[in-house]
Scaffold this active site. Structure first.
Site, PDB file in Angstrom:
ATOM      1  N   CYS A 381      55.890  27.788  68.222  1.00 27.10           N
ATOM      2  CA  CYS A 381      55.065  28.667  69.053  1.00 27.10           C
ATOM      3  C   CYS A 381      54.691  28.012  70.386  1.00 27.10           C
ATOM      4  O   CYS A 381      55.528  27.917  71.275  1.00 27.10           O
ATOM      5  CB  CYS A 381      53.844  29.127  68.253  1.00 27.10           C
ATOM      6  SG  CYS A 381      53.251  30.730  68.829  1.00 27.10           S
ATOM      7  N   HIS A 506      56.114  31.360  63.582  1.00 25.69           N
ATOM      8  CA  HIS A 506      55.548  30.267  62.784  1.00 25.69           C
ATOM      9  C   HIS A 506      56.292  30.109  61.463  1.00 25.69           C
ATOM     10  O   HIS A 506      55.923  30.741  60.470  1.00 25.69           O
ATOM     11  CB  HIS A 506      54.064  30.551  62.498  1.00 25.69           C
ATOM     12  CG  HIS A 506      53.201  30.438  63.707  1.00 25.69           C
ATOM     13  ND1 HIS A 506      52.572  29.276  64.067  1.00 25.69           N
ATOM     14  CD2 HIS A 506      52.901  31.341  64.670  1.00 25.69           C
ATOM     15  CE1 HIS A 506      51.899  29.460  65.193  1.00 25.69           C
ATOM     16  NE2 HIS A 506      52.084  30.708  65.575  1.00 25.69           N
ATOM     17  N   GLU A 508      56.080  27.884  59.415  1.00 29.30           N
ATOM     18  CA  GLU A 508      55.273  27.227  58.374  1.00 29.30           C
ATOM     19  C   GLU A 508      54.653  28.210  57.387  1.00 29.30           C
ATOM     20  O   GLU A 508      54.249  27.823  56.298  1.00 29.30           O
ATOM     21  CB  GLU A 508      54.171  26.361  59.009  1.00 29.30           C
ATOM     22  CG  GLU A 508      53.024  27.103  59.691  1.00 29.30           C
ATOM     23  CD  GLU A 508      53.271  27.394  61.166  1.00 29.30           C
ATOM     24  OE1 GLU A 508      54.450  27.523  61.560  1.00 29.30           O
ATOM     25  OE2 GLU A 508      52.293  27.512  61.922  1.00 29.30           O
TER      26      GLU A 508
HETATM   27  N1  GLN Z   1      49.075  30.158  73.226  1.00 33.50           N
HETATM   28  C1  GLN Z   1      50.384  30.640  73.029  1.00 33.50           C
HETATM   29  C2  GLN Z   1      50.469  32.154  73.131  1.00 33.50           C
HETATM   30  O1  GLN Z   1      49.490  32.828  73.003  1.00 33.50           O
HETATM   31  C3  GLN Z   1      50.956  30.167  71.701  1.00 33.50           C
HETATM   32  C4  GLN Z   1      50.180  30.635  70.518  1.00 33.50           C
HETATM   33  C5  GLN Z   1      50.446  29.827  69.275  1.00 33.50           C
HETATM   34  O2  GLN Z   1      50.962  28.717  69.334  1.00 33.50           O
HETATM   35  N2  GLN Z   1      50.087  30.343  68.127  1.00 33.50           N
HETATM   36  O3  GLN Z   1      51.517  32.693  73.333  1.00 33.50           O
END
Ligand code: GLN
EC number: 6.3.4.2
Length: 531
Positions: A381, A506, A508
């Site tokens: 992410c 994600h 995970e």
């Molecule tokens: N801050 C980034 C976004 O909003 C990544 C978010 C995250 O890593 N969950 O796109």
């Protein structure tokens, strides 16, 4: 018709009652029953989505896009079921519903009260979970400790469930602390006696008591607890400290917890096939060598902020017979002056998700080091966004490449994309939950997943800016996964590198025992290979 198991906690929080509840789930599922799990959190936030990771740890995201308590991650990993929005209910949600109904005039001018209106709303959530999941067993954990002011409506609601559902369909399991006092070399049941008294005063007679203890308890102590609770000795289970949380189901199995529950709920369990779980625990035992992964994050003082990431690393480790040691590195502490030295012995680097400016430049340097020195890297992410920005700056020479989340820049390589075409609200909306990623043939991503499409869970607002895609691609960045419906980048990777891959989603959240997410599995294999 569903049957219900309510799990409460006594004496102190942090007794891992979520693990105990999940372990019971494992055993019931291994006995052929369909299991659904649910957690009630007594705090007033509507969901943990807006809470600081320091307060709350990780926000676990379900496939249907709910932002939930991290215990749900344990539930999913243990019972190997996808949970839903119905799995995490907070006081905030309950009160919000009640107040909205009141505003709509749905209470016909009546006085709206905690009992019955709030408690009815809570019961509805229990029954709705049963109805929608169609599970045989609903396990509901009540967050906090019995006696907390804010959990009282939940306790009252679950008391009423037994009245409504009849005795043989509802049981209460109380997880309580039996501390060992080193000075007198004794385990003490007094705190547990107090918490039972509290529970009884609220009208709940526990059917099973799980004593959390450092070591096994003497028979006499178990007898004492049984006597105090008015229960059979066999209904007192002991959960001793385990080297790994994954051993807990085995410990419960050895004490015949499944039979105790079967008897109480008339389940007629005749066989519990725990082979799969046992196989996993054996993998843990056989994992002798240790490999170190450097995890570069913003909230590393609280490892719970990366709970699913660290569990996914461990699960992938066991799959490959290695223990994982995480070297937690604070992203802020990674600087131009020290990053070469910090990572000189790195075997594998993980850059997890995150929000906001603090430490972001450290993540960029981390990606640069991994790219230039051919260290296996898994980015998640925000970590993927850092990898793309690093590549834009240092390979494509777009010096001010950045994310519009962090600064105003003419080169927002990471930008708010959705909403630009006016088909979607741009607002504060996060992309949450499952979206389909199409995997590009002949890429590492495709090879790791071994298929053309995959559903993975998201929680982010910003995306790779398509205006830069061609330039990045020409310089060697590979876009190996795409959300085709909206033409968004889901995975990036590098060729000419042992393992450099990062995902906008994600991975995970979908690792399970014996089934690590392919990105984690590939990452660990690459680390072992290059070691
Ligand atoms: N801050 C980034 C976004 O909003 C990544 C978010 C995250 O890593 N969950 O796109």
């Amino acid at each position: 018709m569903a049957k219900y198991i309510f799990v409460t906690g006594g004496v102190v929080s942090g007794l891992r009652k979520g693990i105990t509840a999940s372990s019971i789930g494992v055993l019931l599922k291994a006995s052929g029953l369909n299991v659904f799990m649910q957690k009630f959190d007594p705090y007033l936030n509507v969901d943990p989505g807006t809470m600081s990771p320091y307060q709350h740890g990780e926000v676990f995201v379900t496939a249907d896009g709910a932002e939930t308590d991290l215990d749900l991650g344990h539930y999913e990993r243990f019972i190997d079921e996808n949970l839903t929005k119905e799995s995490n209910i907070t006081s905030g949600q309950i009160y919000k519903n009640v107040i909205e109904k009141e505003r709509r005039g749905e209470y016909d001018g009546g006085t709206v009260q905690v009992v019955p209106h709030v408690t009815n709303e809570i019961k509805k959530k229990v029954y709705y979970a049963a109805e929608t999941s169609k599970a045989d067993i609903i396990i509901t954990e009540i967050g906090g400790t019995v006696g907390d002011i804010e959990s009282l409506p939940f306790i009252e609601a679950i008391r009423q469930v037994r009245m409504e559902q009849r005795r043989e369909n509802v049981i209460y399991m109380h997880v309580s602390l039996v501390p060992y006092i080193a000075a007198s070399k004794e385990s003490k049941t007094k705190p547990t006696q107090h918490s039972v008294r509290e529970l009884l005063s609220l009208g709940i007679q526990p059917d099973i008591v799980v004593a959390r203890a450092e070591q096994l308890l003497d028979d006499s102590l178990i007898e004492k607890i049984a006597l105090f609770f008015n229960i059979e000795k066999s209904n007192v289970l002991v959960a001793t400290d385990a080297a790994s949380i994954y051993e807990v189901p085995m410990k419960m199995y050895q004490q015949n917890a499944q039979q105790v529950i079967s008897n109480l709920l008339n389940l007629n369990i005749t066989k519990t096939d725990i082979t799969e779980w046992k196989r996993f625990v054996e993998k843990i035992e056989h994992s002798q060598t240790t490999i170190e992964i450097k995890l570069v994050g913003k909230y590393i003082e609280l490892p719970d902020a990366y709970l699913s990431v660290s569990e996914s690393l461990r699960i992938a480790g066991y799959e490959n017979s290695v223990q994982i040691k995480i070297d937690w590195i604070k992203a802020e502490d990674v600087t131009v002056d020290n990053y070469q030295q910090l990572f000189q012995n790195a075997k594998g680097i993980l850059v997890p998700g995150g929000f906001g400016k603090r430490g972001f430049e450290g993540k960029i340097l981390t990606c640069q080091f991994a790219r230039e020195n051919k260290i296996p890297l898994l980015g998640i992410c925000f970590g993927m966004q850092a990898a793309v920005i690093e590549f834009a700056r240092n390979v494509c020479h777009i010096e001010d490449a950045n994310s519009s989340e962090l600064v105003k820049t003419n080169n927002a390589v990471i930008d708010l994309i959705r909403g630009k075409d006016k088909t979607e609200d741009i607002g504060g909306t996060l992309r949450l939950g499952n979206y389909k990623t199409t995997l590009v043939p002949n890429t590492l991503a495709h090879q790791l997943y071994g298929k053309d499409e995959v559903l993975e869970r998201h929680r982010h607002r910003y995306e790779v800016n398509n205006d830069y895609r061609q330039q990045l691609e020409q310089a060697g960045l590979v876009f190996s996964g795409l959300y085709e419906t909206k033409n968004l980048v889901e995975i990036i990777e590098l060729r000419d590198h042992p393992f450099y891959i990062a995902a906008q989603y994600h991975p995970e959240f979908t690792s399970r025992p014996n089934k690590p997410n392919p990105l984690f599995n590939g990452f660990i294999q690459a680390v072992i290979k290059t070691k």
